[in-house]
Design an enzyme around this catalytic site. Structure first.
Site, mmCIF file in Angstrom:
data_model
loop_
_atom_site.group_PDB
_atom_site.id
_atom_site.type_symbol
_atom_site.label_atom_id
_atom_site.label_comp_id
_atom_site.label_asym_id
_atom_site.label_seq_id
_atom_site.Cartn_x
_atom_site.Cartn_y
_atom_site.Cartn_z
ATOM 1 N N LYS A 285 0.840 -1.208 0.000
ATOM 2 C CA LYS A 285 0.000 0.000 0.000
ATOM 3 C C LYS A 285 0.873 1.256 0.000
ATOM 4 C CE LYS A 285 -0.278 -0.177 5.015
ATOM 5 N NZ LYS A 285 -1.010 -0.755 6.148
ATOM 6 N N ARG B 204 -10.729 0.342 14.955
ATOM 7 C CA ARG B 204 -10.683 1.027 13.671
ATOM 8 C C ARG B 204 -11.661 0.252 12.798
ATOM 9 N NH1 ARG B 204 -4.915 1.650 10.725
ATOM 10 N NH2 ARG B 204 -5.502 -0.458 10.164
ATOM 11 N N HIS C 239 -6.233 -7.112 13.117
ATOM 12 C CA HIS C 239 -5.041 -6.258 13.032
ATOM 13 C C HIS C 239 -4.693 -5.778 14.444
ATOM 14 C CE1 HIS C 239 -2.096 -3.917 10.915
ATOM 15 N NE2 HIS C 239 -2.617 -2.752 11.216
ATOM 16 N N ARG D 88 1.334 -10.806 7.238
ATOM 17 C CA ARG D 88 1.159 -9.625 6.373
ATOM 18 C C ARG D 88 2.259 -8.592 6.597
ATOM 19 N NH1 ARG D 88 -4.077 -9.498 9.007
ATOM 20 N NH2 ARG D 88 -3.368 -7.568 9.971
ATOM 21 N N TYR E 3 16.726 30.167 7.001
ATOM 22 C CA TYR E 3 15.553 30.888 7.516
ATOM 23 C C TYR E 3 15.569 30.874 9.040
ATOM 24 C CZ TYR E 3 13.515 30.513 2.840
ATOM 25 O OH TYR E 3 13.269 30.600 1.499
ATOM 26 N N CYS F 122 14.892 23.939 4.155
ATOM 27 C CA CYS F 122 14.123 24.812 3.262
ATOM 28 C C CYS F 122 13.277 23.948 2.338
ATOM 29 C CB CYS F 122 15.068 25.688 2.446
ATOM 30 S SG CYS F 122 16.350 26.501 3.424
ATOM 31 N N MET F 123 12.495 24.576 1.485
ATOM 32 C CA MET F 123 11.636 23.794 0.596
ATOM 33 C C MET F 123 12.468 22.911 -0.343
ATOM 34 S SD MET F 123 8.740 25.040 -2.158
ATOM 35 C CE MET F 123 7.714 25.894 -0.980
ATOM 36 N N ASP F 124 13.543 23.464 -0.865
ATOM 37 C CA ASP F 124 14.294 22.766 -1.907
ATOM 38 C C ASP F 124 15.737 22.488 -1.550
ATOM 39 O OD1 ASP F 124 12.019 23.238 -3.633
ATOM 40 O OD2 ASP F 124 12.738 25.306 -3.708
#
Ligand SMILES: *Cc1c(COP(=O)(O)O)cnc(C)c1O
Length: 379
Positions: free
Chosen positions: A47, A145, A174, A230, A273, A320-322
């Site tokens: 999954k 659940r 589970h 599993r 930052y 940072c983002m990148d």
């Protein structure tokens, strides 16, 4: 004008399908060794894009290694596996109530039925398609659940068992705390499931097999192996913390990048930052082109490290983002040097468990969140 094709960004997730297959075989061998007769089979859990490793490639590789039953979260993931050419049976774990049930028939998927409402919906869809559907019955033994309540089966099950187009293939539960040796809930769930199996028999239900064990339960307690196990995380070469295992597993994914720039900072200067890192002395830093948009957690700044030139370099300043900054003082780093976030370099390793521990997360999240813009490179 030429088309620039197949460019790979410097930050890549290398996925070793040979290691994946060998992990799958190692799990099978472990089960066989520990239980030579009545050895449980394996339901290979793929999954969430195979825990970030790429469902199509992982699904096909596991099938290659002999897996005859894969499991994923929903019908849409199952359809993607079929589109990738997977022919093995595919079990859908998740809720079906809000999905397009035609996918079960179009893609030959095996649903989990976990509520009376889902049972009616799948029965109606199967009747419409004039097909019989094999299903797995999910019992809630204490996680609260999905699943039929274990203490209410006499009321809820007879209607399902009478459904003309539904064929009970397996029953499962589970565990909520298989990875917590201090929790007593695991044993309570185990005992409740034993009782459920007796109740089912009394109700005339004859599932062909039973399953319960996720990775942690595989490692922890052969009593819950039943007829199939599993594993998810184990397949990818990661043992659920804090457990340890003697199964010969290796991590399937390496997450790495390359230095894009190196620069000197004078004492008293800051980087990133929020100016959270101040150089106490002349410091050499390297800039690495991977950030939170690639799945690196903000909390790695000031806590985590990477491997470069066979050594550990602290992640400093801010994620940072990148990009991120690392302290490479004294390492003689240069642009192009390989930087490993998860994996091995030289004699050192940073694995998903360590990264998870550094930021207060779990290794499942670490691998699942490796960003979609990071190219998976298969070997
Ligand atoms: C995800 C999942 C598993 C696999 O869990 P791991 O801890 O990764 O082994 C097993 N069973 C069910 C129902 C799941 O949802």
């Amino acid at each position: 004008m030429g088309i620039v094709a197949e460019r790979v960004r410097p930050t890549v997730a290398r996925v070793d399908l040979g290691v994946l297959k060998s992990n799958y075989r190692a799990i099978r061998e472990h089960l066989k060794r520990e239980r030579p007769t009545g050895t449980p089979g394996v339901i290979a859990v793929v999954k969430a894009n195979a825990y970030g490793h790429g469902a199509a490639q992982v699904g096909r590789a596991l099938e290659d290694a002999g897996a005859d039953l894969l499991a994923c979260a929903d019908i849409e993931e199952g359809a993607a596996l079929r589109a990738a050419g997977v022919r093995a049976d595919i079990l859908i774990f998740g809720a079906l109530s809000v999905s397009d049930l035609d996918g079960l028939f179009d893609c030959r998927l095996t649903p989990t039925i976990s509520s009376p409402g889902a049972a009616r919906a799948v029965q109606a869809a199967a009747a419409r398609h004039k097909q019989r559907v094999r299903y797995h019955l999910k019992i809630d033994t204490g996680m609260n659940r999905l699943g039929f309540r274990a203490d209410n089966l006499r009321r809820t099950l007879p209607e399902l068992l009478r459904s003309e187009n539904l064929d009970l293939e397996a029953v499962f539960t589970h565990f909520a705390t298989a990875d917590d040796p201090a929790s007593s809930l695991f044993d309570e769930q185990r005992l409740r499931f034993d009782k459920v199996l007796a109740d089912l028999h009394a109700l005339g239900a004859r599932p062909r097999y039973r399953h319960a064990a996720n990775s942690a339960a595989v490692v922890r307690d052969p009593r819950v192996w039943f007829d199939r196990v599993r594993p998810g995380l184990l397949l990818y070469g990661i043992v659920p913390p804090p457990l340890q295992s003697a199964i010969a597993l290796a991590p399937v994914m390496t997450l790495a990048s390359r230095v894009t720039a190196v620069k000197g900072m004078r004492a008293g200067e800051v980087t990133g930052y929020g100016a959270r890192f101040t150089a106490k002395k002349p410091t050499t830093i390297a800039i690495v082109p991977a950030g939170y948009a690639d799945g690196l957690d903000l909390r790695l700044a000031g806590r985590g490290a990477v491997l470069i030139r066979g050594r550990r370099a602290p992640i400093i300043g801010s994620v940072c983002m990148d990009m991120i900054m690392i302290d490479v003082t004294g390492l003689d780093a240069s642009p192009g040097d390989e930087v490993v976030f998860i994996g091995r370099q030289g004699g050192d390793t940073i694995d998903a468990r360590e990264m998870a521990e550094t930021i207060g997360s779990i290794p499942w999240e670490i691998v699942c969140r490796v960003g979609t813009r990071i190219e998976r490179v298969y070997a």
